[in-house]
Design an enzyme around this catalytic site. Structure first.
Site, PDB file in Angstrom:
ATOM      1  N   LEU A  40       0.888  -1.159   0.000  1.00  0.00           N
ATOM      2  CA  LEU A  40       0.000   0.000   0.000  1.00  0.00           C
ATOM      3  C   LEU A  40       0.924   1.207   0.000  1.00  0.00           C
ATOM      4  O   LEU A  40       1.906   1.239   0.753  1.00  0.00           O
ATOM      5  CB  LEU A  40      -0.897   0.021   1.242  1.00  0.00           C
ATOM      6  CG  LEU A  40      -2.076  -0.954   1.268  1.00  0.00           C
ATOM      7  CD1 LEU A  40      -2.773  -0.904   2.627  1.00  0.00           C
ATOM      8  CD2 LEU A  40      -3.072  -0.668   0.153  1.00  0.00           C
ATOM      9  N   ASP A  41       0.634   2.199  -0.837  1.00  0.00           N
ATOM     10  CA  ASP A  41       1.561   3.327  -0.922  1.00  0.00           C
ATOM     11  C   ASP A  41       1.513   4.184   0.343  1.00  0.00           C
ATOM     12  O   ASP A  41       0.691   3.957   1.239  1.00  0.00           O
ATOM     13  CB  ASP A  41       1.309   4.154  -2.189  1.00  0.00           C
ATOM     14  CG  ASP A  41      -0.055   4.823  -2.221  1.00  0.00           C
ATOM     15  OD1 ASP A  41      -0.519   5.295  -1.165  1.00  0.00           O
ATOM     16  OD2 ASP A  41      -0.664   4.898  -3.302  1.00  0.00           O
ATOM     17  N   LEU A  42       2.408   5.147   0.408  1.00  0.00           N
ATOM     18  CA  LEU A  42       2.605   5.963   1.602  1.00  0.00           C
ATOM     19  C   LEU A  42       1.310   6.532   2.157  1.00  0.00           C
ATOM     20  O   LEU A  42       1.054   6.470   3.365  1.00  0.00           O
ATOM     21  CB  LEU A  42       3.575   7.108   1.269  1.00  0.00           C
ATOM     22  CG  LEU A  42       3.829   8.143   2.373  1.00  0.00           C
ATOM     23  CD1 LEU A  42       4.629   7.526   3.502  1.00  0.00           C
ATOM     24  CD2 LEU A  42       4.560   9.357   1.800  1.00  0.00           C
ATOM     25  N   ASN A  43       0.459   7.081   1.295  1.00  0.00           N
ATOM     26  CA  ASN A  43      -0.748   7.767   1.750  1.00  0.00           C
ATOM     27  C   ASN A  43      -1.977   6.877   1.823  1.00  0.00           C
ATOM     28  O   ASN A  43      -3.058   7.354   2.176  1.00  0.00           O
ATOM     29  CB  ASN A  43      -1.024   8.969   0.835  1.00  0.00           C
ATOM     30  CG  ASN A  43       0.077  10.008   0.914  1.00  0.00           C
ATOM     31  OD1 ASN A  43       0.544  10.336   1.992  1.00  0.00           O
ATOM     32  ND2 ASN A  43       0.524  10.494  -0.238  1.00  0.00           N
ATOM     33  N   SER A  44      -1.831   5.608   1.470  1.00  0.00           N
ATOM     34  CA  SER A  44      -2.956   4.681   1.543  1.00  0.00           C
ATOM     35  C   SER A  44      -2.967   3.975   2.890  1.00  0.00           C
ATOM     36  O   SER A  44      -1.947   3.851   3.558  1.00  0.00           O
ATOM     37  CB  SER A  44      -2.886   3.657   0.406  1.00  0.00           C
ATOM     38  OG  SER A  44      -2.993   4.299  -0.842  1.00  0.00           O
TER      39      SER A  44
END
Length: 263
Positions: free
Chosen positions: A109-113
């Site tokens: 999951l990316d940084l902001n997810s």
């Protein structure tokens, strides 16, 4: 050597099953000369080994593979899904409880997810869950800036091409409008890098919050942010088709309170 090209398992698979690394990571270790079989350093992964062979990684005996285990983790926004980050940002592994064994994330999951991230101690299980052929549906709750209509998402349902890259059709449901934002539920089966965000941008929308709520049969449910919960052995066997004789250690109690690891 007691190795054979026709018996046993590929060495990278054995290393992955022992939880040292993913199969691809094990192959890189072998190419780097970090693996020896029966005292002889090997440099190719096209080798089968059996339980009679002595395998060492960086000079240490490879432990017998532990039973495969799987955990649900509620990833907070602001953490990267890597073991180390070149920019010095905090990773999910800084956030996990200290008593958790060595684990690997299933996908990212990316940084902001935020939301559901699966963790496992087993490299082969990780690979199996990440394979496109597994085809598990991954669902997200998505908050979008603007006032989209149901028709806005039709190109995503049909399958869209972005910068020459074809995306498989997504399931998209417009849930509600909340002030200047709208909420939608999105389902995908591929899991490409930033797939949902890029798809929304392609139809003129900006995602300002993205929460994964399920990965195949596994649900985020009411798991609190930062908490870790192990999947029960029977459920793991049933959902993944593992052999009945596979013994899986009993899961401990859910870990609602995380203990941050020192960097």
């Amino acid at each position: 050597m007691n190795t054979s090209q026709h018996k046993g398992d590929r060495i990278a698979k054995v290393i992955a099953r022992a939880g040292v690394a993913s199969r691809r990571g094990a192959e890189r270790m072998i190419e780097a000369g970090r693996v020896a079989v029966n005292g002889k350093v090997i440099d190719r992964a096209a080798l089968n080994v059996t339980d009679k062979d002595r395998i060492t990684v960086d000079g240490r005996d490879l432990k017998a593979p532990e039973p495969p285990r799987l955990w649900l983790y509620h990833k907070p926004a602001g953490l990267v899904t890597t073991t180390r980050d070149e920019q010095g940002r905090q990773t999910i592994f800084d956030d996990l409880p200290d008593d958790l064994p060595r684990v690997m994330s299933v996908g990212r999951l990316d940084l902001n997810s935020e939301g559901l991230l699966l963790l496992t101690n087993d490299g082969e299980l990780k690979r199996k869950l990440e394979l496109p052929s597994t085809g598990w549906l991954r669902k997200y709750r998505v908050r979008i800036k603007g006032r989209p209509t149901d028709a806005t998402f039709e190109p995503l349902r049909q399958g869209i091409e972005i910068d020459g890259e074809k995306f498989q059709p997504m399931s998209v449901t417009l849930d509600r409008q909340q002030g200047a934002n709208a909420w939608a539920t999105v389902g995908i089966r591929e899991g490409r890098n930033r797939e949902v965000r890029r798809a929304m941008e392609a139809v003129g929308l900006s995602v300002n919050r993205l929460i994964r709520i399920s990965y195949g049969p596994f649900q985020l449910g009411n798991l609190k942010t930062g908490a870790v919960e192990e999947i029960r052995p029977r459920i793991l066997r049933d959902q993944l088709g593992l052999k009945d004789e596979t013994e899986v250690a009993k899961p401990g109690k859910p870990r609602p309170q995380r203990t941050r690891r020192k960097r």
